[in-house]
Design an enzyme around this catalytic site. Structure first.
Site, PDB file in Angstrom:
ATOM      1  N   ARG A   1       0.849  -1.195   0.000  1.00 27.05           N
ATOM      2  CA  ARG A   1       0.000   0.000   0.000  1.00 27.05           C
ATOM      3  C   ARG A   1       0.884   1.245   0.000  1.00 27.05           C
ATOM      4  O   ARG A   1       1.742   1.393   0.868  1.00 27.05           O
ATOM      5  CB  ARG A   1      -0.897  -0.002   1.246  1.00 27.05           C
ATOM      6  CG  ARG A   1      -1.687   1.270   1.416  1.00 27.05           C
ATOM      7  CD  ARG A   1      -2.577   1.277   2.660  1.00 27.05           C
ATOM      8  NE  ARG A   1      -3.228   2.583   2.730  1.00 27.05           N
ATOM      9  CZ  ARG A   1      -3.226   3.377   3.793  1.00 27.05           C
ATOM     10  NH1 ARG A   1      -2.648   2.996   4.913  1.00 27.05           N
ATOM     11  NH2 ARG A   1      -3.795   4.556   3.738  1.00 27.05           N
TER      12      ARG A   1
ATOM     13  N   TYR B   1      -4.187   1.725  16.020  1.00 25.28           N
ATOM     14  CA  TYR B   1      -2.921   1.808  16.749  1.00 25.28           C
ATOM     15  C   TYR B   1      -3.011   1.563  18.243  1.00 25.28           C
ATOM     16  O   TYR B   1      -2.119   0.976  18.825  1.00 25.28           O
ATOM     17  CB  TYR B   1      -2.265   3.178  16.500  1.00 25.28           C
ATOM     18  CG  TYR B   1      -1.660   3.280  15.123  1.00 25.28           C
ATOM     19  CD1 TYR B   1      -0.386   2.784  14.874  1.00 25.28           C
ATOM     20  CD2 TYR B   1      -2.372   3.837  14.061  1.00 25.28           C
ATOM     21  CE1 TYR B   1       0.173   2.849  13.606  1.00 25.28           C
ATOM     22  CE2 TYR B   1      -1.823   3.909  12.791  1.00 25.28           C
ATOM     23  CZ  TYR B   1      -0.552   3.417  12.575  1.00 25.28           C
ATOM     24  OH  TYR B   1       0.001   3.471  11.317  1.00 25.28           O
TER      25      TYR B   1
ATOM     26  N   ASN C   1      -7.279   1.755  10.045  1.00 24.02           N
ATOM     27  CA  ASN C   1      -5.961   1.953  10.649  1.00 24.02           C
ATOM     28  C   ASN C   1      -6.153   1.942  12.152  1.00 24.02           C
ATOM     29  O   ASN C   1      -6.941   2.719  12.683  1.00 24.02           O
ATOM     30  CB  ASN C   1      -5.341   3.292  10.219  1.00 24.02           C
ATOM     31  CG  ASN C   1      -5.005   3.325   8.742  1.00 24.02           C
ATOM     32  OD1 ASN C   1      -5.091   2.304   8.051  1.00 24.02           O
ATOM     33  ND2 ASN C   1      -4.613   4.488   8.258  1.00 24.02           N
TER      34      ASN C   1
ATOM     35  N   GLU D   1       7.730  11.090  10.187  1.00 24.15           N
ATOM     36  CA  GLU D   1       6.525  10.928  11.005  1.00 24.15           C
ATOM     37  C   GLU D   1       5.873  12.299  11.263  1.00 24.15           C
ATOM     38  O   GLU D   1       5.736  12.754  12.385  1.00 24.15           O
ATOM     39  CB  GLU D   1       6.858  10.169  12.289  1.00 24.15           C
ATOM     40  CG  GLU D   1       5.703   9.927  13.250  1.00 24.15           C
ATOM     41  CD  GLU D   1       4.429   9.326  12.652  1.00 24.15           C
ATOM     42  OE1 GLU D   1       4.529   8.493  11.738  1.00 24.15           O
ATOM     43  OE2 GLU D   1       3.342   9.722  13.101  1.00 24.15           O
ATOM     44  N   TRP D   2       5.522  12.969  10.162  1.00 17.93           N
ATOM     45  CA  TRP D   2       4.734  14.199  10.214  1.00 17.93           C
ATOM     46  C   TRP D   2       5.319  15.219  11.200  1.00 17.93           C
ATOM     47  O   TRP D   2       6.500  15.502  11.144  1.00 17.93           O
ATOM     48  CB  TRP D   2       3.264  13.851  10.489  1.00 17.93           C
ATOM     49  CG  TRP D   2       2.742  12.820   9.515  1.00 17.93           C
ATOM     50  CD1 TRP D   2       2.383  11.526   9.804  1.00 17.93           C
ATOM     51  CD2 TRP D   2       2.569  12.957   8.091  1.00 17.93           C
ATOM     52  NE1 TRP D   2       1.975  10.877   8.655  1.00 17.93           N
ATOM     53  CE2 TRP D   2       2.080  11.726   7.595  1.00 17.93           C
ATOM     54  CE3 TRP D   2       2.761  14.011   7.169  1.00 17.93           C
ATOM     55  CZ2 TRP D   2       1.788  11.507   6.244  1.00 17.93           C
ATOM     56  CZ3 TRP D   2       2.469  13.789   5.822  1.00 17.93           C
ATOM     57  CH2 TRP D   2       1.992  12.554   5.378  1.00 17.93           C
TER      58      TRP D   2
ATOM     59  N   ASN E   1      -7.024   8.606   3.197  1.00 22.11           N
ATOM     60  CA  ASN E   1      -6.454   8.040   4.404  1.00 22.11           C
ATOM     61  C   ASN E   1      -6.859   8.884   5.610  1.00 22.11           C
ATOM     62  O   ASN E   1      -6.548  10.073   5.681  1.00 22.11           O
ATOM     63  CB  ASN E   1      -4.926   8.022   4.320  1.00 22.11           C
ATOM     64  CG  ASN E   1      -4.299   7.440   5.584  1.00 22.11           C
ATOM     65  OD1 ASN E   1      -4.461   6.254   5.860  1.00 22.11           O
ATOM     66  ND2 ASN E   1      -3.627   8.266   6.368  1.00 22.11           N
ATOM     67  N   GLU E   2      -7.567   8.267   6.534  1.00 17.24           N
ATOM     68  CA  GLU E   2      -7.851   8.875   7.836  1.00 17.24           C
ATOM     69  C   GLU E   2      -8.425  10.290   7.784  1.00 17.24           C
ATOM     70  O   GLU E   2      -7.796  11.247   8.252  1.00 17.24           O
ATOM     71  CB  GLU E   2      -6.587   8.880   8.697  1.00 17.24           C
ATOM     72  CG  GLU E   2      -5.954   7.512   8.874  1.00 17.24           C
ATOM     73  CD  GLU E   2      -4.805   7.519   9.886  1.00 17.24           C
ATOM     74  OE1 GLU E   2      -4.335   8.596  10.249  1.00 17.24           O
ATOM     75  OE2 GLU E   2      -4.403   6.434  10.317  1.00 17.24           O
TER      76      GLU E   2
ATOM     77  N   GLU F   1      -3.356  -0.204   8.219  1.00 21.01           N
ATOM     78  CA  GLU F   1      -2.187   0.196   9.013  1.00 21.01           C
ATOM     79  C   GLU F   1      -2.323  -0.346  10.417  1.00 21.01           C
ATOM     80  O   GLU F   1      -3.398  -0.257  11.021  1.00 21.01           O
ATOM     81  CB  GLU F   1      -2.057   1.729   9.151  1.00 21.01           C
ATOM     82  CG  GLU F   1      -1.637   2.457   7.930  1.00 21.01           C
ATOM     83  CD  GLU F   1      -1.544   3.979   8.143  1.00 21.01           C
ATOM     84  OE1 GLU F   1      -1.365   4.436   9.291  1.00 21.01           O
ATOM     85  OE2 GLU F   1      -1.662   4.702   7.138  1.00 21.01           O
TER      86      GLU F   1
ATOM     87  N   HIS G   1      -3.186  10.942   0.958  1.00 23.34           N
ATOM     88  CA  HIS G   1      -2.570  10.723   2.270  1.00 23.34           C
ATOM     89  C   HIS G   1      -1.987  12.072   2.722  1.00 23.34           C
ATOM     90  O   HIS G   1      -0.781  12.195   2.930  1.00 23.34           O
ATOM     91  CB  HIS G   1      -1.529   9.610   2.202  1.00 23.34           C
ATOM     92  CG  HIS G   1      -1.248   8.943   3.532  1.00 23.34           C
ATOM     93  ND1 HIS G   1      -1.386   7.586   3.743  1.00 23.34           N
ATOM     94  CD2 HIS G   1      -0.835   9.453   4.721  1.00 23.34           C
ATOM     95  CE1 HIS G   1      -1.061   7.297   5.006  1.00 23.34           C
ATOM     96  NE2 HIS G   1      -0.714   8.406   5.615  1.00 23.34           N
TER      97      HIS G   1
HETATM   98  C1  PNW Z   1      -1.318   7.468  10.874  1.00 24.45           C
HETATM   99  N1  PNW Z   1      -4.025  10.015  16.230  1.00 24.45           N
HETATM  100  O1  PNW Z   1      -1.375   8.720  11.513  1.00 24.45           O
HETATM  101  C2  PNW Z   1      -0.951   7.772   9.430  1.00 24.45           C
HETATM  102  O2  PNW Z   1      -1.800   7.207   8.469  1.00 24.45           O
HETATM  103  C3  PNW Z   1       0.482   7.515   9.104  1.00 24.45           C
HETATM  104  O3  PNW Z   1       0.854   8.319   8.017  1.00 24.45           O
HETATM  105  C4  PNW Z   1       1.340   7.736  10.329  1.00 24.45           C
HETATM  106  O4  PNW Z   1       2.707   7.672  10.057  1.00 24.45           O
HETATM  107  C5  PNW Z   1       0.946   6.671  11.346  1.00 24.45           C
HETATM  108  O5  PNW Z   1      -0.455   6.652  11.578  1.00 24.45           O
HETATM  109  C6  PNW Z   1       1.655   6.803  12.682  1.00 24.45           C
HETATM  110  O6  PNW Z   1       1.338   8.013  13.307  1.00 24.45           O
HETATM  111  C7  PNW Z   1      -2.039   8.963  12.708  1.00 24.45           C
HETATM  112  O7  PNW Z   1      -3.725  11.078  16.801  1.00 24.45           O
HETATM  113  C8  PNW Z   1      -1.735  10.162  13.344  1.00 24.45           C
HETATM  114  O8  PNW Z   1      -4.932   9.262  16.673  1.00 24.45           O
HETATM  115  C9  PNW Z   1      -2.385  10.498  14.514  1.00 24.45           C
HETATM  116  C10 PNW Z   1      -3.359   9.666  15.027  1.00 24.45           C
HETATM  117  C11 PNW Z   1      -3.666   8.461  14.395  1.00 24.45           C
HETATM  118  C12 PNW Z   1      -2.992   8.118  13.224  1.00 24.45           C
END
Ligand code: PNW
Length: 456
Positions: free
Chosen positions: A75, A296, A294, A421-422, A164-165, A368, A119
């Site tokens: 992806r 986490y 996605n 990482e943003w 994406n998100e 993800e 994205h």
């Molecule tokens: C995702 N939150 O970002 C993105 O899709 C990716 O590009 C990024 O690298 C990855 O997760 C890790 O951060 C997120 O605040 C950023 O809940 C913030 C959040 C969730 C996902």
């Protein structure tokens, strides 16, 4: 682990701005992430994605690493400004050529491309012209970009993810000012979210009308959601946890499956939440061929009855919590990644089951899942035991969920490479392949070999 069948889709994921670099090469235009990260004070250590992993020049090496990993699917996302430097109008052929080379090489190696259209790297021109996702014009401009991509790549790409998100775009970009366009507001996220949904629906309609029959592909949206666990079994806390999930995932998934926002949002957000016309509802309903997720982490939820003033939003990822009347906690006993995100595999299992209960037995793809842990290279090896543990734990939870009836069809580890990482720059490492940002040398980590053997 026994429930991942033969056809389960194993993959890894990346995104354009986080890995490509070559920010002004071959006619690429400026995106909001180019501007934001090149303005001092926005990103940790003032880092930017100008070079990133230089995937633009190293994609052949990277695709070889994917091939050795043995994944069925990869992806990645398309940088809008490589294809349309100003977001609309004339097409930049060199941008098309770049993604053609990637797609062709992947197919040659037997890897299925899963392509994300958006994205987060919005063309700066569209930001300047009508404030990006706050302007209604974004719907037709995004749809045009999508159309160009279907036309150029759809003969070979059979898996499309529109956005994406959208939750992150809306909340972090238009609410909490963590990401560009860095707006702080308690209403802009809902307007941005509204246009994100409508743009998604428009792109899907174009795909279905003009391409899907001939090309035979699938198109969907990827949403992010953490699990929300009530702190105890009191009914007000159970309801608060449910509400928190509705404000997180329901915000973007309910319109796609039911044609409208969750009732809890309509009631609580009031005038700040735009409403859909009947025609828009019809267009949205059923606009995803699969459920992209996605996932986490997990947080505990308590109902906010406003009797005590408590610390809100430990990690700032609760959305607009005053609209939800929820208080989020973490459990100090939970292990944390270097991002501070709690490692809670059972939250993943519960979320998968929640999705299939709320939306029916839709095909779920985890597009993800992963964690940030540091890993250095020593003697040509990179050890990241924390990541191996994380993957084992979450995959076990997925396996259990399937055993209990969850309709999970695929899993993409985030991420293939260490990357930008943003707002946290290069300080966080999510890759199963280590990248030395000075030399751009790639070294597969222990987790890469573990995943390779696991999916064999
Ligand atoms: C995702 N939150 O970002 C993105 O899709 C990716 O590009 C990024 O690298 C990855 O997760 C890790 O951060 C997120 O605040 C950023 O809940 C913030 C959040 C969730 C996902």
């Amino acid at each position: 682990m026994k429930n991942f069948g033969k056809y389960f889709v194993w993959g890894v994921a990346t995104s354009a701005y986080q890995i490509e670099g070559a920010h002004d090469k071959d006619g690429k235009g400026v995106s909001i992430w180019d501007s934001f990260s090149n303005t001092p004070g926005n990103v940790m250590n003032d880092e930017n994605g100008n070079i990133a992993c230089d995937h633009y020049h190293k994609f052949e090496e990277d695709i070889n690493l994917l091939s050795e990993l043995g994944v069925k699917a990869y992806r990645f996302s398309i940088a809008w400004t490589r294809i349309l430097p100003y977001g609309k109008g004339e097409i930049n052929q060199k941008g098309i050529d770049f993604y053609n080379r990637i797609i062709d090489l992947l197919l040659e190696k037997g890897i299925t491309p899963w392509v994300t259209l958006y994205h987060w790297d919005l063309p700066q021109n569209l930001q300047d012209e009508y404030e990006g996702w706050l302007g209604r014009q974004i719907i037709k401009d995004f749809a045009y970009f999508a159309d160009v991509c279907f036309q150029a790549f759809g003969d070979r790409v059979r898996h499309w993810i529109t956005l994406n998100e959208p939750w992150v775009v809306a909340i972090l970009g238009y609410g909490q000012a963590v990401f560009p366009p860095a707006i702080t507001s308690n209403s802009a996220p809902y307007l941005a979210g509204h246009h994100l949904l409508l743009a998604h629906a428009e792109a899907v309609e174009i795909y279905r009308k003009k391409y899907q029959k001939d090309q035979g592909g699938l198109i969907g949206i990827t949403n992010n959601c953490d699990w929300r666990e009530p702190v105890d079994q009191k009914s007000e806390n159970k309801e608060a946890a449910e509400r928190a999930l509705e404000f997180f995932l329901g915000w973007f998934a309910d319109p796609v499956y039911f044609g409208n926002y969750p009732a809890s949002m309509i009631d609580r957000v009031g005038d700040r939440l735009p409403s859909f016309t009947e025609e828009e509802k019809t267009k949205l309903k059923g606009s995803s061929d699969f459920f992209g997720l996605n996932h986490y982490t997990t947080m505990m939820v308590e109902n906010d009855d406003h009797t005590i003033i408590r610390e809100q939003n430990v990690y700032g990822n609760g959305g607009i919590s005053e609209d939800q009347d929820v208080i989020l906690h973490t459990d100090p006993a939970w292990d944390k990644t270097t991002m501070g995100w709690s490692i809670v595999p059972w939250g993943c299992r519960k979320l998968l089951l929640w999705i299939n209960q709320r939306y029916g037995l839709v095909d779920i793809y985890i597009t993800e899942n992963g964690c940030s842990f540091d890993a250095e290279v020593e003697d040509g090896q990179s050890h990241d035991p924390g990541r191996v543990e994380f993957l084992k734990g979450y995959l076990e939870a997925c396996d259990e969920a399937i055993g209990e009836g969850a309709n999970l069809k695929g899993y993409f580890a985030w991420s293939f490479l260490d990357n930008f990482e943003w707002a946290l720059g290069y300080s966080k490492r999510f890759g199963i392949v280590h990248v030395d940002y000075d030399t751009l040398v790639r070294t597969p980590k222990e987790s890469y070999y573990w995943y390779r053997d696991f999916i064999k």
